[in-house]
Every structure is written in C-alpha cells, then in structure tokens.
Motif scaffolding. Structure first.
Motif, PDB file in Angstrom:
ATOM      1  N   GLN A   1     -11.318  20.853 -30.102  1.00  0.00           N
ATOM      2  CA  GLN A   1     -10.459  21.490 -31.099  1.00  0.00           C
ATOM      3  C   GLN A   1     -10.832  22.960 -31.299  1.00  0.00           C
ATOM      4  OE1 GLN A   1     -10.361  18.289 -34.283  1.00  0.00           O
ATOM      5  NE2 GLN A   1      -8.226  18.272 -33.563  1.00  0.00           N
ATOM      6  N   THR A   2     -10.895  23.649 -30.181  1.00  0.00           N
ATOM      7  CA  THR A   2     -11.169  25.081 -30.141  1.00  0.00           C
ATOM      8  C   THR A   2      -9.882  25.843 -30.440  1.00  0.00           C
ATOM      9  OG1 THR A   2     -12.773  24.623 -28.392  1.00  0.00           O
ATOM     10  CG2 THR A   2     -12.038  26.907 -28.619  1.00  0.00           C
ATOM     11  N   ALA A   3      -9.997  26.969 -31.134  1.00  0.00           N
ATOM     12  CA  ALA A   3      -8.803  27.791 -31.390  1.00  0.00           C
ATOM     13  C   ALA A   3      -8.136  28.143 -30.058  1.00  0.00           C
ATOM     14  CB  ALA A   3      -9.193  29.053 -32.146  1.00  0.00           C
ATOM     15  N   HIS A   4      -6.824  28.038 -30.027  1.00  0.00           N
ATOM     16  CA  HIS A   4      -6.048  28.299 -28.802  1.00  0.00           C
ATOM     17  C   HIS A   4      -6.328  29.711 -28.302  1.00  0.00           C
ATOM     18  CE1 HIS A   4      -2.803  28.373 -25.942  1.00  0.00           C
ATOM     19  NE2 HIS A   4      -2.361  27.181 -26.326  1.00  0.00           N
ATOM     20  N   MET A   5      -6.570  29.816 -27.021  1.00  0.00           N
ATOM     21  CA  MET A   5      -6.828  31.121 -26.403  1.00  0.00           C
ATOM     22  C   MET A   5      -5.581  32.002 -26.425  1.00  0.00           C
ATOM     23  SD  MET A   5      -9.229  30.156 -23.178  1.00  0.00           S
ATOM     24  CE  MET A   5      -8.575  28.566 -22.735  1.00  0.00           C
ATOM     25  N   MET A   6      -5.762  33.243 -26.152  1.00  0.00           N
ATOM     26  CA  MET A   6      -4.707  34.252 -26.010  1.00  0.00           C
ATOM     27  C   MET A   6      -3.979  34.556 -27.309  1.00  0.00           C
ATOM     28  SD  MET A   6      -3.285  33.039 -22.299  1.00  0.00           S
ATOM     29  CE  MET A   6      -3.414  31.312 -22.677  1.00  0.00           C
ATOM     30  N   GLY A   7      -4.616  34.267 -28.440  1.00  0.00           N
ATOM     31  CA  GLY A   7      -4.020  34.606 -29.725  1.00  0.00           C
ATOM     32  C   GLY A   7      -2.716  33.891 -30.020  1.00  0.00           C
ATOM     33  N   VAL A   8      -2.533  32.706 -29.466  1.00  0.00           N
ATOM     34  CA  VAL A   8      -1.307  31.948 -29.690  1.00  0.00           C
ATOM     35  C   VAL A   8      -1.205  31.583 -31.171  1.00  0.00           C
ATOM     36  CG1 VAL A   8      -0.146  29.760 -29.180  1.00  0.00           C
ATOM     37  CG2 VAL A   8      -1.224  31.073 -27.347  1.00  0.00           C
ATOM     38  N   VAL A   9      -0.001  31.731 -31.718  1.00  0.00           N
ATOM     39  CA  VAL A   9       0.249  31.387 -33.122  1.00  0.00           C
ATOM     40  C   VAL A   9       1.509  30.539 -33.246  1.00  0.00           C
ATOM     41  CG1 VAL A   9      -0.926  33.418 -34.057  1.00  0.00           C
ATOM     42  CG2 VAL A   9       1.516  33.536 -33.536  1.00  0.00           C
ATOM     43  N   ARG A  10       1.662  29.946 -34.412  1.00  0.00           N
ATOM     44  CA  ARG A  10       2.784  29.044 -34.705  1.00  0.00           C
ATOM     45  C   ARG A  10       4.140  29.738 -34.556  1.00  0.00           C
ATOM     46  NH1 ARG A  10       2.604  24.478 -37.727  1.00  0.00           N
ATOM     47  NH2 ARG A  10       0.579  25.093 -38.554  1.00  0.00           N
ATOM     48  N   GLY A  11       4.272  30.909 -35.127  1.00  0.00           N
ATOM     49  CA  GLY A  11       5.555  31.599 -35.113  1.00  0.00           C
ATOM     50  C   GLY A  11       6.483  31.094 -36.198  1.00  0.00           C
ATOM     51  N   PRO A  12       7.640  31.743 -36.365  1.00  0.00           N
ATOM     52  CA  PRO A  12       8.538  31.429 -37.487  1.00  0.00           C
ATOM     53  C   PRO A  12       9.213  30.064 -37.420  1.00  0.00           C
ATOM     54  CG  PRO A  12       9.542  33.065 -36.045  1.00  0.00           C
ATOM     55  CD  PRO A  12       8.137  32.869 -35.555  1.00  0.00           C
ATOM     56  N   LYS A  13       9.280  29.460 -36.223  1.00  0.00           N
ATOM     57  CA  LYS A  13       9.918  28.151 -36.083  1.00  0.00           C
ATOM     58  C   LYS A  13       8.962  27.088 -35.543  1.00  0.00           C
ATOM     59  CE  LYS A  13      14.537  29.981 -35.139  1.00  0.00           C
ATOM     60  NZ  LYS A  13      15.603  30.026 -34.125  1.00  0.00           N
ATOM     61  N   GLY A  14       7.691  27.468 -35.303  1.00  0.00           N
ATOM     62  CA  GLY A  14       6.744  26.539 -34.707  1.00  0.00           C
ATOM     63  C   GLY A  14       6.765  26.571 -33.198  1.00  0.00           C
ATOM     64  N   GLU A  15       7.498  27.502 -32.627  1.00  0.00           N
ATOM     65  CA  GLU A  15       7.659  27.584 -31.174  1.00  0.00           C
ATOM     66  C   GLU A  15       6.905  28.761 -30.579  1.00  0.00           C
ATOM     67  OE1 GLU A  15      11.905  27.750 -30.945  1.00  0.00           O
ATOM     68  OE2 GLU A  15      12.110  25.633 -31.468  1.00  0.00           O
ATOM     69  N   GLY A  16       5.975  29.357 -31.346  1.00  0.00           N
ATOM     70  CA  GLY A  16       5.209  30.503 -30.874  1.00  0.00           C
ATOM     71  C   GLY A  16       5.766  31.799 -31.412  1.00  0.00           C
ATOM     72  N   ALA A  17       5.032  32.853 -31.162  1.00  0.00           N
ATOM     73  CA  ALA A  17       5.436  34.180 -31.636  1.00  0.00           C
ATOM     74  C   ALA A  17       6.521  34.766 -30.741  1.00  0.00           C
ATOM     75  CB  ALA A  17       4.221  35.112 -31.642  1.00  0.00           C
ATOM     76  N   ALA A  18       7.255  35.709 -31.286  1.00  0.00           N
ATOM     77  CA  ALA A  18       8.249  36.427 -30.478  1.00  0.00           C
ATOM     78  C   ALA A  18       7.516  37.076 -29.307  1.00  0.00           C
ATOM     79  CB  ALA A  18       8.944  37.486 -31.328  1.00  0.00           C
ATOM     80  N   GLY A  19       8.018  36.897 -28.132  1.00  0.00           N
ATOM     81  CA  GLY A  19       7.389  37.466 -26.945  1.00  0.00           C
ATOM     82  C   GLY A  19       6.342  36.556 -26.320  1.00  0.00           C
ATOM     83  N   LEU A  20       5.890  35.542 -27.042  1.00  0.00           N
ATOM     84  CA  LEU A  20       4.930  34.594 -26.490  1.00  0.00           C
ATOM     85  C   LEU A  20       5.244  33.182 -27.012  1.00  0.00           C
ATOM     86  CD1 LEU A  20       2.485  34.212 -24.648  1.00  0.00           C
ATOM     87  CD2 LEU A  20       1.022  34.623 -26.640  1.00  0.00           C
ATOM     88  N   PRO A  21       6.419  32.662 -26.654  1.00  0.00           N
ATOM     89  CA  PRO A  21       6.749  31.304 -27.080  1.00  0.00           C
ATOM     90  C   PRO A  21       5.879  30.284 -26.343  1.00  0.00           C
ATOM     91  CG  PRO A  21       8.408  32.103 -25.553  1.00  0.00           C
ATOM     92  CD  PRO A  21       7.474  33.260 -25.836  1.00  0.00           C
ATOM     93  N   CYS A  22       5.731  29.125 -26.927  1.00  0.00           N
ATOM     94  CA  CYS A  22       4.941  28.055 -26.309  1.00  0.00           C
ATOM     95  C   CYS A  22       5.410  27.793 -24.876  1.00  0.00           C
ATOM     96  CB  CYS A  22       5.056  26.776 -27.115  1.00  0.00           C
ATOM     97  SG  CYS A  22       4.525  26.910 -28.836  1.00  0.00           S
ATOM     98  N   SER A  23       6.722  27.869 -24.667  1.00  0.00           N
ATOM     99  CA  SER A  23       7.292  27.578 -23.349  1.00  0.00           C
ATOM    100  C   SER A  23       6.903  28.594 -22.279  1.00  0.00           C
ATOM    101  CB  SER A  23       8.814  27.475 -23.455  1.00  0.00           C
ATOM    102  OG  SER A  23       9.357  28.706 -23.906  1.00  0.00           O
ATOM    103  N   SER A  24       6.241  29.687 -22.667  1.00  0.00           N
ATOM    104  CA  SER A  24       5.747  30.633 -21.658  1.00  0.00           C
ATOM    105  C   SER A  24       4.737  29.961 -20.736  1.00  0.00           C
ATOM    106  CB  SER A  24       5.060  31.839 -22.317  1.00  0.00           C
ATOM    107  OG  SER A  24       5.968  32.593 -23.061  1.00  0.00           O
ATOM    108  N   CYS A  25       3.955  29.059 -21.287  1.00  0.00           N
ATOM    109  CA  CYS A  25       2.919  28.372 -20.501  1.00  0.00           C
ATOM    110  C   CYS A  25       3.153  26.869 -20.410  1.00  0.00           C
ATOM    111  CB  CYS A  25       1.543  28.617 -21.110  1.00  0.00           C
ATOM    112  SG  CYS A  25       1.043  30.348 -21.131  1.00  0.00           S
ATOM    113  N   HIS A  26       3.733  26.284 -21.448  1.00  0.00           N
ATOM    114  CA  HIS A  26       3.910  24.834 -21.503  1.00  0.00           C
ATOM    115  C   HIS A  26       5.318  24.470 -21.060  1.00  0.00           C
ATOM    116  CE1 HIS A  26       0.114  24.255 -23.621  1.00  0.00           C
ATOM    117  NE2 HIS A  26       0.420  25.325 -24.322  1.00  0.00           N
TER     118      HIS A  26
END
Length: 192
Positions: free
Chosen positions: A59-84
């Motif tokens: 349960q290490t903090a996610h690398m690359m400064g990933v954050v929840r974002g306004p909808k839970g799908e990641g930040a603008a410019g770095l959505p979860c789907s960029s890698c997942h």
C-alpha cells in the motif's frame, strides 16, 4: 396512563421487525468475510481517504504523482487510462506492469468510500449509506460486488499481486447472507 403505555409498548413491538438471533449471528459472521475482502489491498488501494491511490500489497503511495481527479478517473492530462487498460498486460511485460480492468478508476471525490483502517461497525454503516456508497441500495451493492469487472479484477490481479484471499463465490455468498440477515452491523468497540 399505565394502560396507554402498555398498549403503546405492545403496538411498538408488533410494528418492529423481528430479528432472528441466529440469523443475525450468521449475518455478523458473514460480514466478517465481507470486511476481510474490503480491507484487502486489492480493494482498499483505491478506496482511500486522501486523493492519491495506493499500489502493491505494501500500500505504497502511487508513483508518478497520480491523483483521484474530479471524477475519480485521474487528473486532467494524466487519466488512469493512460497506463491502465481494459485488461491486465501479458506476463511478458513483467511482474509490476500496470494492471488493467474495464473503467479503471477510483470512487469520485464526493463518495470516496474510504475504508482503510475503518472499524467494522463504520465500514458496515458506510456500505449501507447511499450518500457515501454511490447512491446504491443493498441490491445494487450486491450486484456491484458480484458482477462489476473492476471489482472482479481483485481475484485475478495479474503480475506479482496477491489476489483477494477469499474466493469470489464465497465472498458473494457471505455478502448475500449478510444482506438476508438484515445487514446487521457489528457493535462499535467501546472506547476506553
């Protein structure tokens, strides 16, 4: 006056749902299984109190400064789907390749469903609270844990990630047993 109180007591008892103590005990035992699954890193890494998801069994903090974002799908410019992606990558990508499942995301910020370290009584209440659970009644919660492909990923996480330790069919059966018992919640621990 005594007659009125006695009558009121009888009426209240008649209107109150009767709880079979044995079924309630079975429901509470089943909830212990539900809690074990929800508290496992495959679930709790994304059900976080803050805005940075966790990763790995540690349960290490996610690398690359990933954050929840306004909808839970990641930040603008770095959505979860960029890698997942929609599915786990092949084993040839290595043990720590980004996992994947349909609609990879965190719960939205207004309904985080954050339960890391939350006592069983609070977790139980949270699961039932439509204001905190994505506006789902218990039937919708059941469908979510039984059928949602992102939830199902927890039992086939790929790479070197440990799957949820309770087989999915046993978890679903425990969730149903808990629901059928009236979704009883464990009592909160007494504070010293």
């Amino acid at each position: 006056m005594r007659l009125a109180i006695a009558t009121l007591t009888v009426l209240l008892a008649a209107c109150s749902p009767r709880v079979d103590p044995q079924q309630e005990a079975q429901g509470l035992q089943a909830f212990a299984t539900v809690e074990k699954v929800f508290q496992h890193p495959r679930c709790s890494n994304c059900h976080i109190p803050g805005d940075q998801p966790l990763q790995f069994d540690t349960q290490t903090a996610h690398m690359m400064g990933v954050v929840r974002g306004p909808k839970g799908e990641g930040a603008a410019g770095l959505p979860c789907s960029s890698c997942h992606g929609e599915a786990n990558l092949p084993a040839s990508y290595g043990p720590n390749a980004p996992p994947g499942a349909p609609h990879w995301s965190l719960p939205p910020p207004d309904q985080k469903m954050a339960w890391i370290g939350v006592p069983a009584s609070e977790l139980c209440a949270m699961i039932q609270d439509r204001k905190r659970n994505g506006d789902r009644d218990l039937d919708a919660m059941f469908k979510h844990v039984a059928e949602d492909k992102l939830v199902l990923w927890g039992w086939a996480p790929g790479g070197s990630r440990a799957p949820v330790p309770v087989p999915h069919d046993q978890f679903v059966a425990a969730f149903r047993t808990w629901m059928d018992a009236g979704a009883p919640c464990p009592k909160a621990a007494a504070r010293g």
